[in-house]
Design a protein around this motif. Structure first.
Motif, short mmCIF file in Angstrom:
data_model
loop_
_atom_site.label_atom_id
_atom_site.label_comp_id
_atom_site.label_asym_id
_atom_site.label_seq_id
_atom_site.Cartn_x
_atom_site.Cartn_y
_atom_site.Cartn_z
N GLY A 1 4.46 41.07 25.69
CA GLY A 1 5.90 40.99 25.88
C GLY A 1 6.44 42.31 26.50
N ALA B 1 14.57 43.06 25.88
CA ALA B 1 13.98 41.83 26.47
C ALA B 1 12.83 41.49 25.39
N ASN C 1 12.69 38.43 22.94
CA ASN C 1 11.83 37.31 23.09
C ASN C 1 11.04 37.11 21.71
N GLU D 1 11.29 32.68 23.68
CA GLU D 1 11.59 33.01 25.26
C GLU D 1 12.53 31.96 25.74
N ARG D 2 12.62 30.81 25.43
CA ARG D 2 13.57 29.58 25.97
C ARG D 2 14.63 30.03 25.36
N VAL E 1 16.15 33.01 24.92
CA VAL E 1 16.60 34.12 25.50
C VAL E 1 16.62 33.82 26.83
N LEU E 2 16.21 32.82 27.53
CA LEU E 2 16.31 32.35 29.08
C LEU E 2 17.72 31.72 28.92
N ALA F 1 11.68 36.43 30.26
CA ALA F 1 11.40 35.30 29.43
C ALA F 1 10.92 34.20 30.47
#
Length: 482
Positions: free
Chosen positions: A138, A325, A329, A334-335, A337-338, A382
């Motif tokens: 990450g 970031a 994440n 990640e989803r 955060v995106l 992400a």
């Protein structure tokens, strides 16, 4: 590879630094050259229509070869492919700087594009196999994503400084010492990886099809910026590219050793993120393109001032990407955060869609730059992590090459679409008697509005298509230390 071995850990991070430096040089070169174009045109006598080939001669082979480069890295070794590409890019940069004719410069730019693709096409795959611990991976993705986000803006400033102080040749010569240092360090610090080997046979016909299809497709997109899509010189190559790529995909489902194993697309996240990246990069590249035109043609900024305008965005991107970031994440996924990153990007682009004829940096640009920097600092890491989350290690080079290919397609498509729509709108307003500055500004407002729409579509796609990623660590891939 022993995760607890401090020398091995240092070697991985040094290796990441070398890979990122190579990517930084390749991306920065594009914006450095864009700033130098007016000087190149004056000194080498380019006609306006021919000048675009100083850019396109790089973009076409770079976009067309990324997928093939990624797969070749899987087969013959990603370190070897990175070194070959970096050497070719460095030598071609020297030839560009020495160019005294239009043909010499365009030819050297083509070789630059080939070398850039061979190096860049394997970087994501190499990073994925270097870091088997999810937290370290990450962080590595965050650092790489910052390079992707910040290099373009740095190139604008660097291009202005080099061109004004030393001449356009140094827009290319600057790559030579960096490239030589990169090659020497890569030999020393990157782990050797043998690859799967070519003994089982390679789909050379499929390779020719996909490379030709991607090159022709990128050519049709970048060419449509000048000719428009109504021209047979635009839609003709585009149609040929679609046919070649369709035949290639059919072939991949039948051959025993496909260049692009279609099993990759069984992953919803891999398929969706590649498509979503086209929308996001189309908006991001389009924003840079339209902003530079507005700042230059409406507000009268010089190249140095244009580059400095984007520095606040780059600074915020650095803070968010490198500082938050990876942790976000890991904490929220990640989803999520995106989604959180796309919202400020959409707001920032929406604010740019209201830029006035007499705009100022502090009022009309700075708020958007801060929002775009904060949002982009979350989006790119992400999106990258999601794209590679379900990819088996043996296919990571191919997956990384495809991900980078979609980035180039998205960038070319975004610039093309925005150029066509903003130009047509401006021409209609001029014909109606509007002042030139008003007509230009209105065209750019429309273009910024379109980029906002791209991000809204991207946000909808994230919510409806992507799934959460399991945090289980992938199986480590054994590599022999160099």
């Amino acid at each position: 590879m022993n995760q607890s071995n401090p020398p091995a850990q240092r070697s991985r991070w040094f290796g990441l630094a070398v890979l990122c430096a190579g990517m930084f040089m390749i991306i920065t070169d594009g914006t450095v050259v864009n700033v130098a174009l007016p000087t190149i045109q004056a000194q080498l006598g380019f006609a306006q229509a021919d000048l675009t080939w100083v850019v396109n001669a790089f973009v076409v082979p770079f976009g067309g070869l990324l997928l093939l480069a990624g797969r070749l890295g899987d087969l013959v070794g990603r370190k070897r492919m990175f070194l070959i590409g970096l050497v070719a890019f460095t030598l071609a940069s020297a030839l560009c700087g020495l160019a005294t004719t239009q043909a010499m410069l365009i030819g050297a730019r083509f070789v630059q594009g080939v070398g850039g693709a061979l190096a860049a096409g394997v970087i994501l795959g190499k990073i994925t196999t270097m870091f088997s611990d999810p937290k370290e991976l990450g962080k590595a993705f965050a650092i790489f994503s910052f390079v992707l986000s910040g290099a373009g803006a740095v190139g604008l400033v660097l291009g202005g400084v080099l061109t004004d102080a030393f001449g356009w040749h140094w827009a290319f010569f600057i790559n030579v010492p960096i490239g030589i240092a990169g090659v020497l360090l890569a030999v020393r610090v990157l782990d050797d990886d043998e690859g799967l080997g070519l003994s089982g046979g390679t789909d050379f016909l499929g390779a020719a099809m996909v490379t030709a299809g991607l090159m022709i497709g990128v050519y049709s997109i970048v060419g449509s910026t000048e000719r428009g899509w109504s021209s047979p010189y635009s839609w003709g190559p585009a149609l040929l590219a679609v046919v070649l790529l369709a035949v290639f995909l059919v072939r991949q489902s039948k051959v025993s050793n496909p260049l692009l194993p279609l099993r990759l697309f069984r992953s919803r996240n891999f398929s969706a993120t590649n498509g979503l990246q086209i929308l996001y990069v189309a908006a991001a590249f389009g924003m840079f393109f339209v902003s530079a035109l507005y700042l230059q043609l409406v507000l009268g900024y010089n190249p140095m001032q244009i580059g400095l305008t984007f520095l606040p965005m780059t600074a915020v991107t650095a803070v968010v990407t490198l500082g938050f970031a990876a942790k976000l994440n890991a904490r929220f996924g990640e989803r999520q955060v995106l989604i959180a990153g796309l919202i400020p990007v959409a707001v920032g682009l929406g604010l740019l869609a209201r830029v006035p004829v007499d705009g100022t940096f502090v009022v009309d640009f700075l708020p958007s730059m801060l929002l775009l920097g904060a949002g982009g600092g979350l989006v790119v890491p992400a999106l990258t992590a999601l794209a590679m989350s379900d990819v088996p290690p043996v296919d990571s080079g191919l997956a990384g090459g495809l991900f980078n290919t979609m980035q180039q397609v998205g960038g070319a498509l975004g610039v093309s679409v925005l150029a066509v729509f903003s130009t047509l709108h401006t021409q209609n307003l001029r014909a109606a008697g509007e002042p030139d500055a008003v007509a230009l500004t209105s065209g750019y407002q429309l273009a910024f509005g379109i980029t906002t729409g791209f991000i809204v579509l991207c946000l909808i796609g994230v919510v409806t298509l992507l799934r959460r990623v399991s945090k289980a660590a992938p199986e480590p891939v054994a590599e022999t230390a160099s």
